[in-house]
Design a protein around this motif. Structure first.
Motif, PDB file in Angstrom:
ATOM      1  N   SER A 181       0.816  -1.223   0.000  1.00 16.52           N
ATOM      2  CA  SER A 181       0.000   0.000   0.000  1.00 16.52           C
ATOM      3  C   SER A 181       0.846   1.268   0.000  1.00 16.52           C
ATOM      4  O   SER A 181       0.321   2.367  -0.175  1.00 16.52           O
ATOM      5  N   HIS A 182       2.156   1.128   0.182  1.00 13.03           N
ATOM      6  CA  HIS A 182       3.047   2.297   0.169  1.00 13.03           C
ATOM      7  C   HIS A 182       4.297   1.969  -0.657  1.00 13.03           C
ATOM      8  O   HIS A 182       5.440   2.082  -0.169  1.00 13.03           O
ATOM      9  N   LEU A 183       4.076   1.552  -1.897  1.00 12.81           N
ATOM     10  CA  LEU A 183       5.201   1.195  -2.755  1.00 12.81           C
ATOM     11  C   LEU A 183       6.085   2.415  -3.015  1.00 12.81           C
ATOM     12  O   LEU A 183       5.586   3.511  -3.299  1.00 12.81           O
ATOM     13  N   ASP A 227       9.141   4.567  -5.157  1.00  9.41           N
ATOM     14  CA  ASP A 227       9.316   4.841  -6.586  1.00  9.41           C
ATOM     15  C   ASP A 227       9.881   3.605  -7.278  1.00  9.41           C
ATOM     16  O   ASP A 227      10.592   2.794  -6.673  1.00  9.41           O
ATOM     17  N   ARG A 228       9.604   3.505  -8.572  1.00 15.63           N
ATOM     18  CA  ARG A 228      10.064   2.329  -9.312  1.00 15.63           C
ATOM     19  C   ARG A 228      11.576   2.167  -9.235  1.00 15.63           C
ATOM     20  O   ARG A 228      12.089   1.043  -9.195  1.00 15.63           O
ATOM     21  N   TYR A 257       3.259  -2.510 -10.098  1.00 16.98           N
ATOM     22  CA  TYR A 257       3.389  -1.135  -9.609  1.00 16.98           C
ATOM     23  C   TYR A 257       2.185  -0.305 -10.034  1.00 16.98           C
ATOM     24  O   TYR A 257       1.607   0.439  -9.222  1.00 16.98           O
ATOM     25  N   GLN A 258       1.792  -0.435 -11.275  1.00 19.06           N
ATOM     26  CA  GLN A 258       0.657   0.334 -11.783  1.00 19.06           C
ATOM     27  C   GLN A 258      -0.640  -0.049 -11.067  1.00 19.06           C
ATOM     28  O   GLN A 258      -1.447   0.820 -10.714  1.00 19.06           O
ATOM     29  N   LYS A 285      -0.846   1.172  -7.373  1.00 20.96           N
ATOM     30  CA  LYS A 285      -0.910   2.617  -7.229  1.00 20.96           C
ATOM     31  C   LYS A 285      -2.327   3.140  -7.488  1.00 20.96           C
ATOM     32  O   LYS A 285      -2.599   4.322  -7.286  1.00 20.96           O
ATOM     33  N   GLN A 286      -3.218   2.246  -7.915  1.00 21.85           N
ATOM     34  CA  GLN A 286      -4.610   2.647  -8.111  1.00 21.85           C
ATOM     35  C   GLN A 286      -5.258   2.938  -6.758  1.00 21.85           C
ATOM     36  O   GLN A 286      -4.984   2.256  -5.763  1.00 21.85           O
ATOM     37  N   ARG A 287      -6.157   3.933  -6.731  1.00 23.31           N
ATOM     38  CA  ARG A 287      -6.791   4.318  -5.477  1.00 23.31           C
ATOM     39  C   ARG A 287      -7.584   3.165  -4.864  1.00 23.31           C
ATOM     40  O   ARG A 287      -7.521   2.928  -3.661  1.00 23.31           O
ATOM     41  N   TYR A 304      -5.271   0.602  -3.470  1.00 18.36           N
ATOM     42  CA  TYR A 304      -4.659   1.174  -2.260  1.00 18.36           C
ATOM     43  C   TYR A 304      -5.604   1.054  -1.066  1.00 18.36           C
ATOM     44  O   TYR A 304      -5.187   0.686   0.037  1.00 18.36           O
TER      45      TYR A 304
END
Length: 244
Positions: A98-100, A102-103, A198-199, A202-204, A207
């Motif tokens: 839930s808190h990834l 940066d790539r 990752y994509q 990062k979706q709400r 998350y």
């Protein structure tokens, strides 16, 4: 007193009443009073013996039930500890997902380990059939140790229920996350593409699900409350009925 003995003494009273009154009423009354006294004493003795026998039977029922209940609770304690370990793992996994970062700083090893937790869910299933059977037979009140009885009732009637409510909420969120990932994304758990992961995370919506699966204080506290109470009950049973 046996039925035959009772009939014998009643028969003697009837015989005395029918007999001639040569010795006077005083003698008759004395004989009748003696037989009545024997009957009353015998009935009292028989009642005492019956109550003693019933008490012994109930005590044996309690002993067998509580020894069995102790084994059920010990099995529950193992499950509770295993589940707490799972929630510790879930805490780490869902906190990361839930808190990834940066790539560029993405830890693929930790990401892979966290993803392996996604398909796992856990829930506490109490070994309660023995308790429910004893309760439904109306025998719980045979337990004379009031503290032990109160603890048993508190465990099965309140604490385990509270835990299941909290855990049910966690399982519901987990189910929604898995359904969404299976139906709305192209994520594969066996060999995931980390850019896709990752994509997705990062979706709400994802998350909200993943952050909601970080075990909250109430859930963990209820686990600890059940554990503490179960250990207390096991200790109390051993005090009341020491292991042979």
């Amino acid at each position: 007193m046996a039925e035959l003995e009772l009939k014998k003494h009643i028969k003697k009273i009837v015989t005395v009443l029918k007999a001639s009154n040569d010795g006077g009423w005083g003698k008759k009354v004395g004989s009748i009073a003696t037989e009545i006294g024997i009957i009353v004493f015998s009935l009292m003795l028989a009642n005492m013996l019956h109550n003693y026998s019933l008490k012994q039977h109930q005590e044996e029922e309690n002993r067998l039930f509580l020894h069995g209940l102790k084994e059920d609770i010990k099995a529950d304690i193992v499950s509770l500890n295993e589940n707490l370990l799972f929630y510790q793992s879930a805490d780490s996994a869902y906190s990361y997902l839930s808190h990834l970062p940066d790539r560029s700083t993405l830890d693929t090893a930790r990401l892979s380990q966290s993803l392996s937790t996604l398909e796992i869910s856990n829930s506490f299933r109490s070994h309660s059939s023995r308790y429910e059977g004893f309760k439904s037979s109306g025998k719980l009140l045979q337990i004379e140790d009031q503290q032990l009885l109160n603890d048993i009732l508190l465990l099965y009637q309140e604490k385990i229920g509270d835990l299941k409510v909290s855990e049910g909420t966690w399982l519901n969120i987990h189910g929604k996350l898995i359904n969404y990932l299976m139906e709305e994304s192209n994520l594969t758990f066996d060999n995931p593409d980390y850019s896709t992961v990752y994509q997705i995370f990062k979706q709400r919506k994802i998350y909200n699900y993943s952050s909601g699966l970080i075990p909250w204080a109430q859930l963990l506290e209820r686990y600890r409350e059940v554990l503490t109470l179960e250990k207390q009950i096991v200790k109390r049973i051993d005090q009341c009925y020491p292991p042979e």
